[in-house]
Design an enzyme around this catalytic site. Structure first.
Site, mmCIF file in Angstrom:
data_model
loop_
_atom_site.group_PDB
_atom_site.id
_atom_site.type_symbol
_atom_site.label_atom_id
_atom_site.label_comp_id
_atom_site.label_asym_id
_atom_site.label_seq_id
_atom_site.Cartn_x
_atom_site.Cartn_y
_atom_site.Cartn_z
ATOM 1 N N GLN A 126 37.041 59.144 22.947
ATOM 2 C CA GLN A 126 36.110 59.964 24.048
ATOM 3 C C GLN A 126 35.592 61.357 23.742
ATOM 4 O O GLN A 126 36.503 62.126 23.281
ATOM 5 C CB GLN A 126 37.049 60.036 25.129
ATOM 6 C CG GLN A 126 36.574 61.095 26.273
ATOM 7 C CD GLN A 126 38.033 60.708 27.601
ATOM 8 O OE1 GLN A 126 39.017 60.866 27.285
ATOM 9 N NE2 GLN A 126 37.444 61.361 28.761
ATOM 10 N N GLY A 127 34.306 61.590 23.653
ATOM 11 C CA GLY A 127 33.704 62.761 23.156
ATOM 12 C C GLY A 127 33.389 63.560 24.222
ATOM 13 O O GLY A 127 32.479 63.852 24.610
ATOM 14 N N TYR A 128 34.483 64.297 24.917
ATOM 15 C CA TYR A 128 34.455 65.102 25.943
ATOM 16 C C TYR A 128 34.770 66.548 25.626
ATOM 17 O O TYR A 128 33.778 67.629 25.378
ATOM 18 C CB TYR A 128 35.356 64.973 27.000
ATOM 19 C CG TYR A 128 35.074 63.866 27.983
ATOM 20 C CD1 TYR A 128 33.941 62.842 27.504
ATOM 21 C CD2 TYR A 128 35.396 63.767 29.275
ATOM 22 C CE1 TYR A 128 33.648 61.913 28.470
ATOM 23 C CE2 TYR A 128 35.094 62.839 30.231
ATOM 24 C CZ TYR A 128 34.237 61.652 29.923
ATOM 25 O OH TYR A 128 33.686 60.925 30.841
ATOM 26 N N SER A 129 35.758 67.022 25.199
ATOM 27 C CA SER A 129 36.325 68.469 24.798
ATOM 28 C C SER A 129 35.389 69.044 23.770
ATOM 29 O O SER A 129 35.298 68.189 22.617
ATOM 30 C CB SER A 129 37.832 68.632 24.829
ATOM 31 O OG SER A 129 38.498 68.240 26.041
ATOM 32 N N SER A 161 41.214 61.743 20.329
ATOM 33 C CA SER A 161 42.311 60.933 20.180
ATOM 34 C C SER A 161 41.555 59.581 19.417
ATOM 35 O O SER A 161 40.894 59.037 20.110
ATOM 36 C CB SER A 161 42.912 60.756 21.570
ATOM 37 O OG SER A 161 43.440 61.610 21.927
ATOM 38 N N GLU A 244 40.852 57.056 34.198
ATOM 39 C CA GLU A 244 41.485 57.311 33.071
ATOM 40 C C GLU A 244 43.256 57.621 33.761
ATOM 41 O O GLU A 244 44.248 57.443 33.283
ATOM 42 C CB GLU A 244 41.294 58.809 32.676
ATOM 43 C CG GLU A 244 42.375 59.118 31.513
ATOM 44 C CD GLU A 244 41.947 60.253 30.590
ATOM 45 O OE1 GLU A 244 42.393 60.809 29.744
ATOM 46 O OE2 GLU A 244 41.069 61.061 31.417
ATOM 47 N N SER A 361 43.824 70.678 31.797
ATOM 48 C CA SER A 361 45.263 71.453 32.048
ATOM 49 C C SER A 361 45.666 71.741 33.149
ATOM 50 O O SER A 361 44.974 71.640 34.348
ATOM 51 C CB SER A 361 44.771 72.830 31.211
ATOM 52 O OG SER A 361 43.910 73.657 32.126
ATOM 53 N N GLU A 363 46.273 74.480 34.729
ATOM 54 C CA GLU A 363 45.435 75.597 35.531
ATOM 55 C C GLU A 363 44.118 74.928 36.137
ATOM 56 O O GLU A 363 43.775 75.354 37.404
ATOM 57 C CB GLU A 363 44.758 76.748 34.366
ATOM 58 C CG GLU A 363 46.054 77.162 33.786
ATOM 59 C CD GLU A 363 46.889 76.847 32.969
ATOM 60 O OE1 GLU A 363 47.816 77.268 32.622
ATOM 61 O OE2 GLU A 363 46.501 75.856 32.327
#
Length: 382
Positions: A126-129, A161, A244, A361, A363
């Site tokens: 998964q290429g998100y962050s 991951s 997810e 996160s 937050e």
């Protein structure tokens, strides 16, 4: 016997019959913080599952699944966890990308990508962050442009991951020059095995490396490998996040329950149970687990609230484990300079620190709950 009970019985019987022989040693292997364990063997196990029709059980029959109902999927994940079966290696493809393509992909994309996911022949990451866009995904800077019939991708992703084991990555990239925040993003399917992709493992507190930095430097993918319209990838990306946090979390809770029961057993054996504060914390952990399950089974439950709850519960369980273990928790096997040789409780404590960060996160989850569920005023942002 109801259809759900029959399905549960079928799953249980199949696992009992097949999690034997060469696969018996895989019980309990893998999972968060332990993805390095017996990866090739777990891959073989999952392909064995695929050959017998036990992957992608919730997918429609037309796309190779069993068309299992939500209740049947819950039964599957619970029985899988109760059997102590090994952690899945194809979770990202099966639980995230597959449902996304079924909901938002073209028929051509479904024909190309769904069969190899179901057969566990192609693994996905998964290429998100990104370094500057973690939980604030709308800050993505990775960019892509159409050149000679291909999307050409440049940028960096992080905390990816199993990128080192994957053949494909679904990448959120900015395809509209000058666009800001949620606008102008696209959802691209990018092959990992090419010169324009570099994967660098990140060493964790546990001493292992299950996630990575990924650098795209002129990486290419076919113009047709875009899910949804160009510039409208935010909605697709959010749909993936919804998948997810689906029914597979019920299986996760079975694992949590096993950890709690094992910890209570340790407290009885080593005398920690004599401490009334330890007893109180164990009882509170059990109450929290029951609350978590009740919330997950409630129709219309909020995924962000559930993520916030289980992440903190699991982190607190890791801290409780250290107190139950006492001074022994401070010592890892191996001499100075050697790789860590952690026991299960030390690994739980260290890795569970990340539970409140990955997949959104705490937050960010609080902001989502406050603004989108409770309707409170939005936080002031630059």
């Amino acid at each position: 016997m109801s259809s759900v009970e029959e399905f549960r019985s079928e799953v249980r019987s199949w696992l009992r019959a097949h999690l034997t022989g060469e696969f018996a040693a895989l019980k309990g292997r893998g999972g968060p913080g332990r993805e390095h364990e017996a990866f090739a063997e777990r891959l073989a196990w999952e392909r064995h599952m695929a050959a017998h029709g036990w992957t992608c059980v919730g997918w429609p029959v037309a796309y190779g699944g069993r068309g299992a109902s939500t209740e049947q999927q819950i039964a599957f994940h619970e029985e899988y966890a109760l059997a102590d079966a090994p952690a899945r290696v194809n979770h990202i493809g099966e639980q995230l990308l597959g449902p996304t393509l079924i909901a938002h992909g073209t028929e051509e994309q479904r024909r190309r990508f769904l069969p190899p996911i179901r057969a566990v022949e192609e693994l996905w990451c998964q290429g998100y962050s990104e370094p500057g866009a973690g939980s604030d995904l709308a800050g993505v800077r990775t960019r892509a442009a159409l050149v000679d019939g291909d999307w050409v991708v440049d940028g960096q992703k992080i905390w990816t991951s199993l990128a080192h084991e994957s053949q494909w990555c679904f990448v959120v990239a900015r395809t509209t020059p000058g666009s800001l925040r949620h606008a102008g993003l696209s959802y691209l399917l990018v092959p990992m095995d090419q010169e324009g992709v570099e994967v660098r493992p990140i060493t964790q507190l546990t001493g292992t490396s299950e996630f990575n930095e990924v650098f795209f430097d002129g990486a290419r993918t076919d113009a047709a490998h875009i899910v949804g319209a160009p510039g409208e990838g935010w909605a697709v990306a959010m749909a993936t996040l919804g998948f997810e946090r689906g029914v597979s979390t019920l299986g996760q809770q079975v694992g949590f329950r096993r950890e709690l029961e094992n910890l209570a057993g340790l407290a009885r054996r080593n005398g920690a149970m004599a401490d009334p504060l330890i007893r109180d914390r164990l009882v509170r952990a059990w109450i929290g687990l029951e609350t978590m399950r009740a919330g997950a089974l409630r129709p219309g439950s909020a995924p962000s609230a559930a993520k916030l709850y289980w992440a903190r519960w699991h982190r607190d369980l890791g801290e409780l484990a250290m107190d139950v273990c006492g001074s022994a928790s401070l010592v890892a096997a191996g001499s100075y300079g050697d790789p860590y040789d952690l026991d299960d409780w030390q690994r739980l404590f260290l890795f569970s620190r990340s539970d409140t960060i990955y997949a959104g996160s705490d937050e960010i989850q609080r902001n989502i709950v406050a603004e989108r569920i409770l309707g409170l005023p939005k936080e002031v942002r630059a």
